[in-house]
Motif scaffolding. Structure first.
Motif, mmCIF file in Angstrom:
data_model
loop_
_atom_site.group_PDB
_atom_site.id
_atom_site.type_symbol
_atom_site.label_atom_id
_atom_site.label_comp_id
_atom_site.label_asym_id
_atom_site.label_seq_id
_atom_site.Cartn_x
_atom_site.Cartn_y
_atom_site.Cartn_z
ATOM 1 N N GLU A 167 103.575 18.185 70.375
ATOM 2 C CA GLU A 167 103.617 17.343 71.576
ATOM 3 C C GLU A 167 105.022 17.301 72.180
ATOM 4 N N GLU A 170 105.776 20.614 73.930
ATOM 5 C CA GLU A 170 105.117 20.651 75.235
ATOM 6 C C GLU A 170 105.879 19.801 76.249
ATOM 7 N N GLN A 194 105.428 11.917 68.267
ATOM 8 C CA GLN A 194 104.192 11.852 69.047
ATOM 9 C C GLN A 194 104.092 10.548 69.819
#
Length: 269
Positions: A167, A170, A194
């Protein structure tokens, strides 16, 4: 013309974002496909997005053969170099590509040294020399230069690759967080990373700030007065070693002098 789309090659480079793909589609519909697609035999090497859009709208396109490839490694290295030279590629993507290039070159060199280098996938055509071997990327400075980044940026990218949760990676790709801040947040447990990503840009900034402040608090600063005894001990040890070496040299000199006197006093025949 039969064009083969290799899914591994298509996915080898970071795909376009939906916005970038839409912009490319508008450009092709307005101006046509001006750049030729690059093929290796029938395999499509460069131009996957353009090819897909042209197929969708029935747009004409040209192709060009690159006959200098000898293996899939050559194709990968060429693709990496092409994308490293493009301005639209982000700093993080360039760093990842440069690290990937380093791995390919290192693996190829190891195979050559061990005698296990694979044979070329295609025979060398007459008059077409193979691609020259790429320069080794043995240092972080060399990798940074290939990626057009600083050494500190490359260090941050390496840390993100090793420690960041998917995450967080990204979030870096989409520009939610900077390289420097992402490298700091990557030191947190995956669950905290996260949670920070889920909280958005502001929470990511706060997470990076908390980590930096924590590191400052736990850093033990050694005062110069505390360092002095250690430095004095080290200097004394070094002096003792030098004295011992001088004594050894003086003994050796005395031994050589005795040998020389003995030789000079020996009778001649």
């Amino acid at each position: 013309m039969n064009i083969v789309v290799n899914e591994e090659l298509k996915a080898y480079i970071e795909p376009l974002t939906p916005e970038e793909h839409e912009a490319l589609e508008r450009s092709l519909l307005t101006e046509g496909c001006r750049d030729a697609l690059v093929l290796w035999g029938e395999v499509l090497v460069d131009g996957h997005n353009r090819y897909g859009i042209c197929q969708k709208h029935g747009l004409p396109f040209n192709t060009v053969q690159n006959t200098r490839f000898r293996s899939m490694e050559d194709v990968h290295l060429w693709m990496i170099d092409q994308h490293l030279g493009r301005r639209s590629v982000s700093d993080f993507q360039r760093g990842v590509l440069a690290l990937r290039k380093k791995e390919i070159i290192a693996a190829r060199r190891a195979a050559l040294l061990s005698g296990d280098a694979p044979e070329s996938d295609l025979p060398e055509p007459a008059g077409e020399p193979a691609l020259p071997p790429p320069a080794p990327l043995n240092t972080r400075e060399a990798i940074a230069k290939a990626a057009r980044l600083s050494s500190s940026q490359m260090l941050q990218i390496e840390k993100i690759q090793k420690q960041a949760a998917p995450e967080l990676v990204e979030a870096v790709k989409t520009g939610q967080i900077s390289l420097a801040a992402a490298a700091v947040v990557a030191s947190l447990p995956a669950e905290e990373q996260q949670a920070a990503v889920a909280g958005g840009k502001d929470e990511l900034k706060q997470a990076a700030k908390r980590v930096r402040e924590t590191k400052k608090r736990v850093t033990i600063k050694v005062e110069p007065a505390e360092e002095a005894p250690t430095e004095a001990v080290a200097a004394a040890d070094e002096l003792q070693v030098l004295r011992q070496r001088v004594a050894e040299l003086e003994a050796e000199n005395a031994r050589l002098k005795l040998e020389l006197d003995a030789l000079q006093g020996a009778p001649a025949f």
